[in-house]
Each structure stands twice: as C-alpha cells, then as structure tokens.
Design a protein around this motif. Structure first.
Motif, PDB file in Angstrom:
ATOM      1  N   GLY A 400       0.834  -1.206   0.000  1.00 20.10           N
ATOM      2  CA  GLY A 400       0.000   0.000   0.000  1.00 20.10           C
ATOM      3  C   GLY A 400       0.867   1.253   0.000  1.00 20.10           C
ATOM      4  O   GLY A 400       0.611   2.219  -0.728  1.00 20.10           O
ATOM      5  N   GLU A 401       1.911   1.199   0.801  1.00 25.54           N
ATOM      6  CA  GLU A 401       2.844   2.332   0.857  1.00 25.54           C
ATOM      7  C   GLU A 401       3.511   2.540  -0.513  1.00 25.54           C
ATOM      8  O   GLU A 401       3.653   3.672  -0.983  1.00 25.54           O
ATOM      9  N   SER A 402       3.888   1.435  -1.166  1.00 22.98           N
ATOM     10  CA  SER A 402       4.507   1.546  -2.502  1.00 22.98           C
ATOM     11  C   SER A 402       3.534   2.139  -3.505  1.00 22.98           C
ATOM     12  O   SER A 402       3.920   2.986  -4.322  1.00 22.98           O
ATOM     13  N   ALA A 403       2.268   1.700  -3.444  1.00 23.66           N
ATOM     14  CA  ALA A 403       1.276   2.223  -4.397  1.00 23.66           C
ATOM     15  C   ALA A 403       1.092   3.728  -4.172  1.00 23.66           C
ATOM     16  O   ALA A 403       0.966   4.495  -5.131  1.00 23.66           O
ATOM     17  N   ALA A 404       1.119   4.158  -2.906  1.00 21.51           N
ATOM     18  CA  ALA A 404       1.010   5.594  -2.617  1.00 21.51           C
ATOM     19  C   ALA A 404       2.210   6.337  -3.220  1.00 21.51           C
ATOM     20  O   ALA A 404       2.061   7.431  -3.776  1.00 21.51           O
ATOM     21  N   GLY A 405       3.380   5.720  -3.146  1.00 25.60           N
ATOM     22  CA  GLY A 405       4.582   6.307  -3.756  1.00 25.60           C
ATOM     23  C   GLY A 405       4.407   6.428  -5.269  1.00 25.60           C
ATOM     24  O   GLY A 405       4.795   7.444  -5.872  1.00 25.60           O
ATOM     25  N   GLU A 406       3.792   5.427  -5.888  1.00 24.08           N
ATOM     26  CA  GLU A 406       3.554   5.476  -7.343  1.00 24.08           C
ATOM     27  C   GLU A 406       2.575   6.605  -7.694  1.00 24.08           C
ATOM     28  O   GLU A 406       2.721   7.264  -8.723  1.00 24.08           O
ATOM     29  N   VAL A 407       1.590   6.809  -6.840  1.00 21.85           N
ATOM     30  CA  VAL A 407       0.639   7.912  -7.055  1.00 21.85           C
ATOM     31  C   VAL A 407       1.399   9.240  -7.053  1.00 21.85           C
ATOM     32  O   VAL A 407       1.228  10.087  -7.941  1.00 21.85           O
ATOM     33  N   MET A 408       2.263   9.422  -6.054  1.00 23.93           N
ATOM     34  CA  MET A 408       3.013  10.684  -5.939  1.00 23.93           C
ATOM     35  C   MET A 408       3.937  10.878  -7.161  1.00 23.93           C
ATOM     36  O   MET A 408       4.049  11.980  -7.694  1.00 23.93           O
TER      37      MET A 408
END
Ligand SMILES: Cc1cc2nc3c(=O)[nH]c(=O)nc-3n(C[C@H](O)[C@H](O)[C@H](O)COP(=O)(O)OP(=O)(O)OC[C@H]3O[C@@H](n4cnc5c(N)ncnc54)[C@H](O)[C@@H]3O)c2cc1C
Length: 414
Positions: A400-408
């Motif tokens: 989930g943290e990685s996906a948030a990083g991809e969003v940013m």
C-alpha cells in the motif's frame, strides 16, 4: 465519514494495504478517502474477544520475518506489546502421539522436499511444487498438509518459482493484544468510509468514477487493494474492462486457511504455547496451538481442500472436527473439557473469498502484472502484489505504501 463527491485519491479497502497507502499519503496535501465494504478496518486482520479472557485473531496472528516487518515499529509506536517467544510449529508437546523418531523422519523428508523444489525453482521452469515430492514417500500427505497451512492450498496448485520468491527471515513474533487489534489502532487516524462497497471503477472519462453502495464519487487516482478473488470474480468491475488484471488475479487465487478456538477446562493439564499434531499420514488434518499466550484455550488451524470441505459443511464443522481430532490424540476426557468458541470461514466471507494468495503453477509473474499501474491513474496493492512478502499482513501494508509512492510519482510527472 460522509462520502465526498470528488477526491484526489480513493483507496479501496481498509485492510493492511489500504491503511498503509492512507498513512503514506497523510502529509501529501492530497485529499484521500478509504472506501471499505465492511463496518470495520483490518480486512483479514481481525481480533475478537472470544470470552473476556480469551483473545482470538480470526485472521493473521504472526508477525512473520519480524526483524523486517514494518508492523513491529508501528506496534512499538502504538504501545502494543510484542511477544517474541519462538512459535511451537516444529515442536510436539505429546511425544507419544508423534514419536520423536517418526518426527525426525518427517522433518528430514520435509527438508529434502524443500531442497529439491528450491533447486528446481532456480531452473526457471515454473511447475507445480507437488512434482518434487519423492514418489512413494510415506510422508507426502503430511508434507502436503504443511502446504495447506502455509499456502492455503495443496502442492499440486502451487508454483515453485513463486513459493521460493517468498522471503522468510525465520523470526516470528506475536502481538499480545492481537494483530487485528493493532491494525484497528493503526487505522484509527485514517479517513474512512464504512459500509461502502465499491462495485464499479469507470476510468473511461477525465476523472475516475467510482460506484459504491453509498453513492458515486469521482477521483483523480484510485488505489485498489481488494483480495484477488474479488477481482477474479469481477465482484468489483472496471470500465473499460481490464482483462490483464482479471487474468493476473485468477493466477493468484486465495487459498483457504481457517482457524478455530476452543475453550479449555482445566488448562493447567496442557503446556503453555504447546503444539499438537498427529502422525496420521493424511493431508486432511488440523494443527493445534495449545494455550496460546497461556490462555485457557486451544487454537486449531486447517487449510486447503479440507478447510473448504469443512466450511461447506456449515458453521460449527471446524470446531466439531478439531474436538474429534484432539480427543483421538489426548483421550475421551477432553470431549467434556473443550467448548467451541469461534471459528473462521474465510472462503465464505463475501469481502475476502479466501485466506491468502498463492500463484498457480506457471503464474509466478502474475504478482508483478497485478501490481502494475494503469494509465497513471489506477494503482494496485494488497498482499498478492507483494513480490517477496505476499500472503502476509506486513507485505500488504508495504504494498500500500509503494502504491502511494507510485501515485506521488505519477503526479510529479504531470
Ligand atoms: C486464517 C488466516 C491466518 C493468517 N495468518 C497470517 C499471519 O499469521 N501473519 C501474516 O502476516 N498474515 C497472515 N494472514 C494473511 C493476512 O491476514 C493478509 O495477507 C492481509 O491481512 C491482507 O491484507 P490486504 O490489505 O491485502 O487485504 P484485506 O485485509 O483483505 O483488505 C482488503 C479490504 O478490502 C475490503 N473490500 C473487499 N471488497 C471490497 C469492495 N468491493 N469495496 C470496498 N471494500 C472492499 C475488504 O472488506 C477488506 O477490508 C492470515 C490470513 C488468514 C485468513
């Protein structure tokens, strides 16, 4: 929380992955909301009080790879006590039920199987793990039973390449107040909309339109964290359709693992944190944790086709089976000492439809395919997308943290 009409980032699912994403976006300046079908956070992490003095993790219980597990620091920050004692999995509290000589033979056969399969996995051919069982070995059914606990599935539907991509540091800890309780505390500060089942993600327009049981909202970016079986069954649909995601999810089905907790009268007769297993030469059997944390209870664990069969037999079947097994090991006196308290039925849970993912033979690449973003607007997380910590709560959170990083990253590229 009420449903806004539009949002920068919508996160679908308030399990470990969704909460990991929500935390990572907290100070981003973006408006976010976690849309959750249930009336609670945690998903497959859920702690209940089976009685006032018996705590039961219905889903995840162990902080696997504890020295690399991101929930360890979170537990410490939130003042949750960690139990660092070794799990009793490779031990046996009642020697006569599974005599040491036989246990040694079993462990030897199990280790030899793993050596063969791991070596085969490095060859690059993604085949069923069952092909590496030694033909005719008397311990094969019990080696398969271990797979039903670890993978939720028998070895014939488990990819060897995927299995050996899993990273296990060998350290396993527990949360004294429950892993699910930790997850609930972790989620408490996130922006959550409960009873909000997402049915459609329409990404045909300029913004993404999300249809839910509580109405419709539009989002700039969406992080999808629901279990693979819901994507595979198209319980949550995409428009335009995303056949590559559905195929990847179908290659990563959720196996079945179920737990039961039985109250135990006269608990002092059994060892604290003991282990009980029979040498039954069957795959269809439970494994038992005696008096977890010293509590007056026994926890049973069932997996694979047998767990499915017991779930299909209806509520109470898992408890009845475990009482029969324990009585066959410890004597008929135990029938009156044991009382069913609670059991899971994860395959019948509409928002999980299983317990944890494994890759089918030939499908080890599906984790990366499922995790890949679509058009810089749809992002995917959840335990099944984790390259090395799949099937775990910390793997889900980190994804989930990685996906948030991809969003940013996607926003920074605009
Ligand atoms: C019996 C059992 C034992 C386990 N033991 C361990 C263990 O010891 N250690 C460990 O690390 N892991 C263990 N696991 C696995 C671990 O619990 C999971 O891998 C992890 O919790 C998954 O997190 P997730 O966020 O990917 O998915 P989930 O927790 O399933 O979260 C997804 C969320 O999406 C929601 N959702 C589904 N559909 C929709 C929809 N249409 N709209 C909105 N919301 C939706 C669900 O309600 C859920 O809350 C165990 C699991 C089980 C079942």
């Amino acid at each position: 929380m009420s449903l806004p009409s539009s949002i920068d980032v919508a996160i679908i699912g308030a399990g470990a992955a969704g909460l990991g994403a929500a935390h990572a976006l907290k100070n981003s300046g973006l408006s976010t909301i976690v849309l959750e079908a249930r009336d609670r956070v945690g998903g497959r992490a859920h702690t209940i009080l089976a009685t006032p003095d018996i705590l039961f993790d219905v889903g995840c219980g162990w902080l696997h790879s504890a020295d690399e597990n991101s929930f360890v620091a979170i537990a410490e920050q939130l003042n949750f006590k960690l139990d660092k004692s070794h799990p009793p999995w490779r031990e046996q509290s009642f020697g006569e039920i599974f005599p040491p000589k036989q246990r040694a033979e079993f462990i030897k056969a199990l280790d030899a199987f793993h050596d063969r399969a791991e070596k085969a996995a490095t060859s690059g051919r993604d085949r069923a793990a069952s092909l590496y069982l030694e033909p005719g070995n008397r311990w094969n059914p019990m080696i398969d039973a271990i797979s039903t606990y670890v993978n939720g599935s028998e070895l014939d539907s488990v990819s060897i390449i995927d299995t050996y991509a899993y990273h296990d540091s060998g350290l396993n800890w527990r949360v004294r107040q429950g892993y699910g309780a930790l997850m609930a505390a972790y989620g408490a500060s996130c922006p959550l909309a409960f009873n909000c089942q997402v049915t459609l993600i329409d990404h045909s327009g300029k913004s993404v339109r999300i249809e839910t049981s509580r109405g419709t909202l539009s989002a700039g970016k969406v992080i999808v964290t629901v279990p693979t079986n819901l994507i595979a069954d198209e319980a949550i649909r995409f428009h335009p359709a995303l056949p590559a995601k559905v195929d990847a999810a179908r290659g990563l089905p959720l196996g079945i693992a179920d737990k039961v907790v039985l109250a135990l009268d006269e608990p002092q007769a059994l060892p604290k944190d003991g282990s009980l297993r029979g040498a039954t030469m069957r795959t269809a059997m439970g494994a038992y944790h005696l008096r977890p944390f010293g509590q007056p209870c026994i926890e049973g664990f069932f997996g694979g086709r047998f767990a499915q069969e017991l779930e299909d037999a209806g509520d109470g079947a898992i408890a009845a089976q475990s009482i029969d097994e324990i009585v066959s090991y410890l004597g008929s006196d135990f029938r009156r000492k044991l009382k069913p308290l609670s059991e899971s039925r994860w395959a019948h849970d509409p928002f999980a439809r299983g317990s944890y993912s494994h890759a089918l033979p030939g499908h080890a690449g599906d984790r990366a395919a499922l995790a890949a973003p679509v058009d810089g607007r749809l992002f995917f997380a959840g335990e099944a997308t984790s390259p090395h910590f799949f099937s775990t709560a910390h793997g889900a959170r980190d994804s989930g943290e990685s996906a948030a990083g991809e969003v940013m990253e996607a926003l920074a590229k605009r």
